[in-house]
Design a protein around this motif. Structure first.
Motif, mmCIF file in Angstrom:
data_model
loop_
_atom_site.group_PDB
_atom_site.id
_atom_site.type_symbol
_atom_site.label_atom_id
_atom_site.label_comp_id
_atom_site.label_asym_id
_atom_site.label_seq_id
_atom_site.Cartn_x
_atom_site.Cartn_y
_atom_site.Cartn_z
ATOM 1 N N VAL A 49 0.844 -1.199 0.000
ATOM 2 C CA VAL A 49 0.000 0.000 0.000
ATOM 3 C C VAL A 49 0.883 1.256 0.000
ATOM 4 O O VAL A 49 0.604 2.220 -0.706
ATOM 5 C CB VAL A 49 -0.968 -0.012 1.204
ATOM 6 N N PHE A 50 1.955 1.229 0.765
ATOM 7 C CA PHE A 50 2.915 2.337 0.783
ATOM 8 C C PHE A 50 3.501 2.515 -0.620
ATOM 9 O O PHE A 50 3.601 3.636 -1.125
ATOM 10 C CB PHE A 50 4.018 2.022 1.799
ATOM 11 N N SER A 51 3.854 1.407 -1.251
ATOM 12 C CA SER A 51 4.424 1.459 -2.595
ATOM 13 C C SER A 51 3.432 2.027 -3.600
ATOM 14 O O SER A 51 3.812 2.775 -4.505
ATOM 15 C CB SER A 51 4.873 0.062 -3.035
ATOM 16 N N ALA A 52 2.154 1.675 -3.451
ATOM 17 C CA ALA A 52 1.122 2.214 -4.348
ATOM 18 C C ALA A 52 1.047 3.729 -4.213
ATOM 19 O O ALA A 52 0.914 4.449 -5.212
ATOM 20 C CB ALA A 52 -0.229 1.569 -4.047
ATOM 21 N N ALA A 53 1.140 4.227 -3.000
ATOM 22 C CA ALA A 53 1.126 5.671 -2.775
ATOM 23 C C ALA A 53 2.352 6.319 -3.415
ATOM 24 O O ALA A 53 2.248 7.379 -4.042
ATOM 25 C CB ALA A 53 1.067 5.982 -1.279
ATOM 26 N N ALA A 54 3.503 5.680 -3.279
ATOM 27 C CA ALA A 54 4.734 6.218 -3.881
ATOM 28 C C ALA A 54 4.619 6.238 -5.403
ATOM 29 O O ALA A 54 4.994 7.229 -6.044
ATOM 30 C CB ALA A 54 5.934 5.387 -3.440
ATOM 31 N N ARG A 55 4.094 5.178 -5.988
ATOM 32 C CA ARG A 55 3.925 5.142 -7.450
ATOM 33 C C ARG A 55 2.955 6.226 -7.911
ATOM 34 O O ARG A 55 3.160 6.851 -8.959
ATOM 35 C CB ARG A 55 3.430 3.764 -7.905
ATOM 36 N N THR A 56 1.908 6.470 -7.132
ATOM 37 C CA THR A 56 0.949 7.515 -7.486
ATOM 38 C C THR A 56 1.625 8.879 -7.481
ATOM 39 O O THR A 56 1.433 9.673 -8.409
ATOM 40 C CB THR A 56 -0.257 7.490 -6.525
ATOM 41 N N LEU A 57 2.410 9.147 -6.455
ATOM 42 C CA LEU A 57 3.139 10.421 -6.412
ATOM 43 C C LEU A 57 4.015 10.584 -7.652
ATOM 44 O O LEU A 57 3.992 11.634 -8.306
ATOM 45 C CB LEU A 57 4.004 10.505 -5.154
ATOM 46 N N ASP A 58 4.778 9.545 -7.978
ATOM 47 C CA ASP A 58 5.656 9.618 -9.144
ATOM 48 C C ASP A 58 4.850 9.839 -10.430
ATOM 49 O O ASP A 58 5.234 10.635 -11.285
ATOM 50 C CB ASP A 58 6.499 8.351 -9.258
ATOM 51 N N ALA A 59 3.723 9.155 -10.544
ATOM 52 C CA ALA A 59 2.900 9.240 -11.752
ATOM 53 C C ALA A 59 2.287 10.622 -11.955
ATOM 54 O O ALA A 59 2.058 11.030 -13.105
ATOM 55 C CB ALA A 59 1.796 8.182 -11.711
ATOM 56 N N ILE A 60 2.033 11.333 -10.865
ATOM 57 C CA ILE A 60 1.433 12.666 -11.007
ATOM 58 C C ILE A 60 2.484 13.778 -10.958
ATOM 59 O O ILE A 60 2.151 14.954 -10.866
ATOM 60 C CB ILE A 60 0.305 12.917 -9.978
ATOM 61 N N GLY A 61 3.755 13.379 -11.033
ATOM 62 C CA GLY A 61 4.824 14.363 -11.190
ATOM 63 C C GLY A 61 5.517 14.828 -9.931
ATOM 64 O O GLY A 61 6.193 15.854 -9.943
ATOM 65 N N TYR A 62 5.377 14.095 -8.841
ATOM 66 C CA TYR A 62 6.051 14.433 -7.588
ATOM 67 C C TYR A 62 7.069 13.364 -7.253
ATOM 68 O O TYR A 62 6.870 12.185 -7.566
ATOM 69 C CB TYR A 62 5.034 14.563 -6.442
#
Length: 83
Positions: free
Chosen positions: A11-24
Motif C-alpha cells: 500500500v505504501f508502494s502504491a502511494a509512492a507510485r501515485t506520487l511519481d505518476a502525477i509528477g512528484y
C-alpha cells in the motif's frame, strides 16, 4: 510490532507510485515525512500503520489536495495489490 496496527508495504508502494505518476518525487515526499523508504520493501512486509498515515498526510500537503488517498485508490485499487 505486537499491538501496533500494521499495513502491508504494498500500500505504501502504491502511494509512492501515485506520487511519481502525477509528477512528484516520492522519495522526496517520504524523506520530508521522515519515513524509511518502505516503497522498496517486499510487498508483503508489514510496516506501522501510523507511517502510512504520515505518508498520506505529507503527500496531501505537497500536492495541495486532501484527496490524495482517493487518487491512490483510483490508480491502484486494493484488489490489484499483491497479497
Amino acid at each position: 510490532m505486537s499491538g501496533v496496527p500494521v499495513i502491508r508495504a504494498a500500500v505504501f508502494s502504491a502511494a509512492a507510485r501515485t506520487l511519481d505518476a502525477i509528477g512528484y518525487s516520492s522519495e522526496r515526499v517520504v524523506a520530508r515525512a521522515k519515513l524509511p523508504p518502505y516503497q522498496f520493501l517486499e510487498p508483503h512486509s508489514k510496516i506501522p500503520g501510523t507511517h502510512m498515515y504520515r505518508l498520506f498526510a505529507q503527500a496531501a500537503r505537497e500536492i495541495g489536495d486532501a484527496a490524495f488517498g482517493t487518487m491512490v485508490a483510483d490508480r491502484e485499487p486494493i484488489t490489484s495489490l499483491p497479497g
